[in-house]
Motif scaffolding. Structure first.
Motif, PDB file in Angstrom:
ATOM      1  N   MET A   1      -5.907   1.985  -1.508  1.00  0.00           N
ATOM      2  CA  MET A   1      -4.625   2.262  -0.842  1.00  0.00           C
ATOM      3  C   MET A   1      -3.404   2.017  -1.725  1.00  0.00           C
ATOM      4  O   MET A   1      -2.319   2.449  -1.376  1.00  0.00           O
ATOM      5  CB  MET A   1      -4.503   1.418   0.422  1.00  0.00           C
ATOM      6  CG  MET A   1      -5.511   1.825   1.476  1.00  0.00           C
ATOM      7  SD  MET A   1      -5.024   1.279   3.122  1.00  0.00           S
ATOM      8  CE  MET A   1      -4.916  -0.457   2.869  1.00  0.00           C
ATOM      9  N   THR A   2      -3.584   1.310  -2.850  1.00  0.00           N
ATOM     10  CA  THR A   2      -2.454   1.111  -3.766  1.00  0.00           C
ATOM     11  C   THR A   2      -2.308   2.314  -4.693  1.00  0.00           C
ATOM     12  O   THR A   2      -1.206   2.716  -5.043  1.00  0.00           O
ATOM     13  CB  THR A   2      -2.652  -0.156  -4.626  1.00  0.00           C
ATOM     14  OG1 THR A   2      -2.779  -1.273  -3.762  1.00  0.00           O
ATOM     15  CG2 THR A   2      -1.464  -0.385  -5.558  1.00  0.00           C
TER      16      THR A   2
ATOM     17  N   MET B   1       0.838  -1.186   0.000  1.00  0.00           N
ATOM     18  CA  MET B   1       0.000   0.000   0.000  1.00  0.00           C
ATOM     19  C   MET B   1       0.888   1.256   0.000  1.00  0.00           C
ATOM     20  O   MET B   1       2.088   1.179   0.175  1.00  0.00           O
ATOM     21  CB  MET B   1      -0.929  -0.021   1.218  1.00  0.00           C
ATOM     22  CG  MET B   1      -1.768  -1.303   1.312  1.00  0.00           C
ATOM     23  SD  MET B   1      -2.903  -1.577  -0.087  1.00  0.00           S
ATOM     24  CE  MET B   1      -2.068  -2.851  -1.028  1.00  0.00           C
TER      25      MET B   1
END
Ligand SMILES: [Zn+2]
Length: 476
Positions: free
Chosen positions: A268-269, A215
Motif C-alpha cells: 500500500m505504500t 499509505m
C-alpha cells in the motif's frame, strides 16, 4: 489477468485486486483466516531474515513457546486481560470431551513468557534475558482484510527482562531502531517514529513506541510497536531477582512485535496503477529476463545468452528468473511482472544478442534503455539500489505533501474530511481533547514525539498550554 481499479479512484478495490492477481494471498475457509501464497510469503521471509539477523546482532536468541495456555494464566495481569479479552479464542473441548480447564489460544505471549521468567530469573546474574519467537497468534476479528487485519497472523514477538528501568527503556528504543532500519532502509517506507498516547497503548505497557507510515490513500498504518512494560508483568507473574546487595527486586520488561501486516504496508505504500512496486531487498525475484524469439533458431541463440546473463547475475548474489514460458507472448509477460512489482526487467531478442546489448526496464521509474551486456551485468547491483532510492523518494514526497500543520480544531475537522493525510498540531495531553477530535474526525493520534518537548503553544482543542505536538490521521 484482469485490469486493476485505479489507485486514485478505488483504493480498497485496487488493494483486493492486486493481492489476488499478483498471487499474494487469499481468504482461508474459516472466517477471518488467510492463506499466504508463496509469492506473498517470500516477501515476508525476506523481512523476517532482515529482522532476525539484526535481532541476533543485538544479542537476542530465538525460542518457541506453546500456542495454548490455561485461561487462568492469561488473567493475571489485569489491564492486559481487559485489553485482550474481546479478541481471545478459548478451547473448551479436546479429544471429544469438555476440558476441565479451558485453554486460551495466544493473542500474544507476555503471560506465557513472564510465567516462565518467574522460574528462570532468580538473581541479577540471570539478567538480562533477551528472547524472541517467530510464531502465529490468534485475535478474533469480526472484519478482516488480507495481511492488514486477520484473526490469525504471523509475527515475531520479542520479550526481554532487565535489572533496571533505564536498561529496559534503552532496549525498547534499540528495537524500535531495528524496526526503523527494516521498515525504512529495507522496505523503503518513510515513517514517523514516536510514542503512542496513553489511550492507544498496548494493554499492560507503561509506554508504547511505534513507527507510522502513510499509505497511498493517505491513511496511516502502524508498522510495528515496541513496548516498555515497566514492572507490570514482573509484578503480575512474580518475577523477582536478588540484586547485588541481597535485596529482592522486580524485573523490568519490554516486548516488541512486527507482523505480516508489514507486507500489506509494502503493497500500500508503493503500489501504482500497474500493480506492486517492490524494494529489491524483499522482491522474491529481483531481475526477470524475458527472452523474445520467433523461431527455434532464435530461441536457442537468445536462451543461451539469457542463461549466461543469469549466471553472471546470480554470481553477484542477485535473484534472477528467466521467463521462458512458451505459451505467453512477451507483452503478456511484461504486464505480469509489472503487476508483481519485480524491480528490473531485462528484454532480450536476437537483435540484442547481435548488438551485445540488453534492454533494461525499471519498474519504479518506467525508464527503459539499451545497455551493453557487460555494463548491464556489472552495474546491476547499483541499478537495483537506484530503483530502491526512487521508491523511497517517491514515498517520502507523497507523505510530506500530505502532511499538514494546523492550529485550530476547525482546520483539522474540515481538512481531514476533504484532504485526508496526517495533521500535526499541539495537544495538551488530556484524553478529553483527544476523544473530541477522534469523535469529530475518525482520526486518532498516531504518534507524539519520543522525547517530550515544550511545543510553545496552546492545545488546538481546549486552548490550554500544549504538552506536545501530536500527529493525527485516519488509520488502518
Ligand atoms: Zn486540550
Amino acid at each position: 489477468m484482469n485490469k486493476l481499479p485505479k489507485v486514485s479512484e478505488d483504493f480498497p478495490g485496487w488493494y483486493q485486486a492486486v493481492v489476488r492477481e499478483a498471487g499474494l494471498a487469499e481468504n482461508g475457509p474459516a472466517r477471518g483466516s488467510q492463506i499466504i501464497k508463496p509469492f506473498g510469503w517470500s516477501i515476508w521471509e525476506s523481512i523476517w531474515r532482515e529482522l532476525d539477523d539484526r535481532f541476533k546482532a543485538t544479542g537476542h536468541e530465538n525460542m518457541m513457546f506453546p500456542l495454548l495456555m490455561p485461561t487462568k494464566l492469561f488473567e493475571a495481569e489485569a489491564q492486559h486481560v481487559e485489553g485482550f479479552a474481546p479478541e481471545v479464542a478459548v478451547v473448551t473441548h479436546g479429544g471429544g470431551e469438555e476440558l476441565e480447564e479451558p485453554l486460551a489460544i495466544r493473542p500474544t505471549s507476555e503471560a506465557l513468557i513472564w510465567d516462565a521468567y518467574s522460574r528462570w530469573i532468580q538473581s541479577y546474574r540471570d539478567l538480562p534475558l533477551l528472547y524472541n519467537q517467530w510464531c502465529n497468534v490468534l485475535r478474533w476479528e469480526k472484519r478482516s482484510r488480507l495481511f492488514l487485519r486477520t484473526s490469525e497472523f504471523w509475527w515475531q514477538e520479542g520479550h526481554t527482562a532487565h535489572a533496571s528501568r533505564q536498561e529496559a527503556w534503552e532496549e525498547t528504543l534499540r528495537m524500535l531502531e531495528v524496526y526503523r532500519e527494516v521498515i525504512e532502509d529495507v522496505c523503503a517506507i518513510p515513517v514517523y517514529r514516536g510514542r503512542k498516547s496513553p489511550s492507544e497503548r498496548f494493554a499492560g505497557a507503561d509506554e508504547t513506541t511505534t513507527l507510522e507510515g502513510m499509505m497511498r490513500d493517505t491513511k496511516a498504518l502502524q508498522c510495528c510497536t515496541s513496548h516498555f512494560l515497566g514492572q507490570n508483568f514482573s509484578k503480575a507473574y512474580n518475577v523477582q531477582y536478588l540484586n547485588p546487595d541481597g535485596e529482592q527486586e522486580y524485573a523490568w520488561g519490554t516486548s516488541w512485535g512486527l507482523s505480516t501486516r508489514s507486507v500489506g504496508a509494502v503493497i500500500m505504500t508503493h503500489g501504482d496503477d500497474k500493480g506492486l512496486r517492490l524494494p529489491y531487498q524483499v522482491a522474491p525475484t529481483q531481475v526477470v529476463i524475458v527472452p523474445i524469439y520467433r523461431s527455434d533458431d532464435e530461441r536457442s541463440t537468445v536462451m543461451e545468452r539469457a542463461d549466461n546473463v543469469r549466471n553472471a547475475l546470480v554470481k553477484d548474489g542477485i535473484r534472477v528468473k528467466i521467463d521462458d514460458r512458451d505459451q505467453f507472448r512477451p507483452g503478456y509477460k511484461f504486464a505480469e511482472w509489472e503487476l508483481k512489482g519485480i524491480p528490473i526487467r531485462i528484454e532480450l531478442g536476437p537483435r540484442d544478442v547481435g548488438n551485445d546489448e540488453l534492454i533494461v526496464a525499471d519498474r519504479v521509474t518506467s525508464e527503459k534503455s539499451a545497455v551493453s551486456t557487460s555494463v548491464a551485468v556489472s552495474g546491476m547491483a547499483d541499478v537495483l539500489k537506484s530503483s530502491w532510492q526512487a521508491l523511497y523518494d517517491d514515498a517520502t514526497r507523497f507523505r510530506d505533501s500530505n502532511t499538514y500543520d494546523f492550529s485550530t480544531f476547525e482546520e483539522i475537522a474540515e481538512g481531514i474530511e476533504s484532504k485526508g493525510g496526517f495533521w500535526r498540531g499541539i495537544w495538551c495531553g488530556d484524553e478529553t481533547c483527544e476523544t473530541k477530535v477522534t469523535e469529530a474526525t475518525k482520526a486518532t493520534i498516531r504518534t507524539v514525539p519520543l522525547d517530550k518537548e515544550d511545543p510553545h503553544g496552546s492545545c488546538i482543542v481546549c486552548g490550554k498550554a500544549g504538552e506536545e505536538t501530536a500527529i493525527w490521521g485516519r488509520a488502518y
